[in-house]
Design an enzyme around this catalytic site. Structure first.
Site, PDB file in Angstrom:
ATOM      1  N   HIS A 185      28.002  79.522 -31.059  1.00  0.00           N
ATOM      2  CA  HIS A 185      27.184  79.152 -32.209  1.00  0.00           C
ATOM      3  C   HIS A 185      25.693  79.239 -31.872  1.00  0.00           C
ATOM      4  O   HIS A 185      24.877  79.561 -32.730  1.00  0.00           O
ATOM      5  CB  HIS A 185      27.493  77.720 -32.662  1.00  0.00           C
ATOM      6  CG  HIS A 185      28.854  77.543 -33.232  1.00  0.00           C
ATOM      7  ND1 HIS A 185      29.971  77.345 -32.450  1.00  0.00           N
ATOM      8  CD2 HIS A 185      29.296  77.552 -34.517  1.00  0.00           C
ATOM      9  CE1 HIS A 185      31.032  77.212 -33.228  1.00  0.00           C
ATOM     10  NE2 HIS A 185      30.649  77.341 -34.482  1.00  0.00           N
ATOM     11  N   ASP A 223      34.738  85.937 -36.904  1.00  0.00           N
ATOM     12  CA  ASP A 223      34.160  84.611 -36.747  1.00  0.00           C
ATOM     13  C   ASP A 223      32.830  84.627 -37.515  1.00  0.00           C
ATOM     14  O   ASP A 223      32.425  85.655 -38.065  1.00  0.00           O
ATOM     15  CB  ASP A 223      33.973  84.269 -35.264  1.00  0.00           C
ATOM     16  CG  ASP A 223      34.000  82.756 -35.004  1.00  0.00           C
ATOM     17  OD1 ASP A 223      33.818  81.985 -35.970  1.00  0.00           O
ATOM     18  OD2 ASP A 223      34.188  82.354 -33.846  1.00  0.00           O
TER      19      ASP A 223
END
Length: 338
Positions: free
Chosen positions: A180, A251
């Site tokens: 992230h 993702d």
């Protein structure tokens, strides 16, 4: 052209006019809900109904793994981290497998009762003690234990009318970084990954896993692109060698580890060329709109296989749900005792 579709996010607990306009675009196949969208079970049900009212073919999804990653918490059972099942497995494998099936059923049944179609679960990563973003989201450190527990969990999801998505292919447990916020690298060779991290994916694909989400991890000994942008991983390994025929979700294309591909249109192009069916450009409306325009310009259309991701209408067993809630409370004790 090939297949390509979007799952988009929204800002609040209800739909805005801008949200509705976006959801009417044929390139959009679904919505992913975050904590900011799921204030309570009642409100989430109203939001899911509103999304389906815009287009009844839209898929409402969420990350409802349990433990740290449970977007909806108010009005549903507080699910334990999957590591609790792994710890129970060390003492009583039979009870742990029963528990895994019941927790998978409970999670999926509660969401389906609210009109949510899909939870991106289970995590199939090995817990090496190296990656804190995975940590107790993983069932266990051993592949055979993950195969058993995740297989039972998926069976429970299927009984509740929900498809299962294994993540993060080919394995995120070794790379010591959070994709992230930073780039993640796994320097191991393919043979080691095949014999360890890929075992849960191999076995669950054989057992009928519905979807896969790749990791934004770079495996330089295998490919010069992160797995989600790599035709080696998605086509050569997942599609060809593992004979996977289900849906491949990217993702989140907004993650720091995805930035190496360039802007949102470039990320979308690389993910689709690598083999992804569905793109998730989350938490950036401008980025999502950029991907929409890219899909329009290239003539991409949603894959018909996405129909398998829609939740099924099943009458759920209230007594089983009640037993599952009690079981979850017991499983929390597994992790609180550590």
């Amino acid at each position: 052209m090939g297949f390509g579709a979007l799952f988009v996010d929204i800002d609040g607990t209800s739909l805005s006019d801008a949200d509705r306009e976006l959801l009417l675009r044929p390139q959009v196949a679904g919505v992913i809900l975050f904590g900011r969208n799921t204030q309570s079970a009642e409100q989430t049900a109203q939001l899911a109904a509103a999304i389906h009212a815009v287009r009844d073919d839209l898929i409402v999804s969420v990350d409802q793994e349990g433990g740290r990653v449970q977007r909806l918490r108010d009005g549903v059972t507080r699910l334990p981290p999957m590591a609790a099942l792994g710890r129970l497995y060390q003492r009583d494998a039979e009870k742990a497998l029963y528990a895994a099936r019941e927790v998978g059923y409970l999670m999926a049944a509660e969401l389906r009762s609210l009109g949510v179609d899909l939870s991106f679960a289970p995590v199939l990563d090995l817990e090496y003690g190296r990656n804190t973003v995975i940590g107790d989201r993983a069932f266990a450190p051993k592949s055979d234990e993950i195969v058993a527990l995740a297989g039972a969990f998926v069976a429970g999801m299927h009984e509740a009318g929900m498809a299962a998505t294994g993540k993060h292919f080919p394995g995120h447990g070794w790379a010591d970084a959070d994709t992230h916020s930073s780039d993640a690298v796994d320097d191991r060779d393919f043979g080691e990954i095949w014999e360890q991290d890929l075992v849960p994916f191999r076995k669950l694909v054989d057992a009928g896993l519905d979807a896969v989400m790749p990791a934004h991890v770079l495996y330089p000994a295998c490919s010069d692109q992160p797995a989600g942008f790599s035709s080696f991983w998605l086509q050569d390994v997942l599609r060809s060698r593992l004979a996977f025929e289900g849906v491949i979700f990217s993702d989140d294309l907004s993650m720091k580890a995805a930035h190496t591909a360039g802007g949102y249109a470039q990320r979308a192009e690389m993910a689709l060329n690598a083999g992804c069916d569905v793109l998730l450009p989350c938490n950036n409306r401008e980025g999502a709109l950029e991907v929409v325009e890219y899909l329009v310009a290239k003539g991409f259309k949603p894959s018909p296989s996405l129909l398998s991701m829609r939740g099924k209408a099943i009458v759920h067993d209230k007594e089983r749900l009640a037993r599952g809630s009690v079981l979850c409370a017991e499983l929390w004790q597994e992790v609180s005792d550590v």
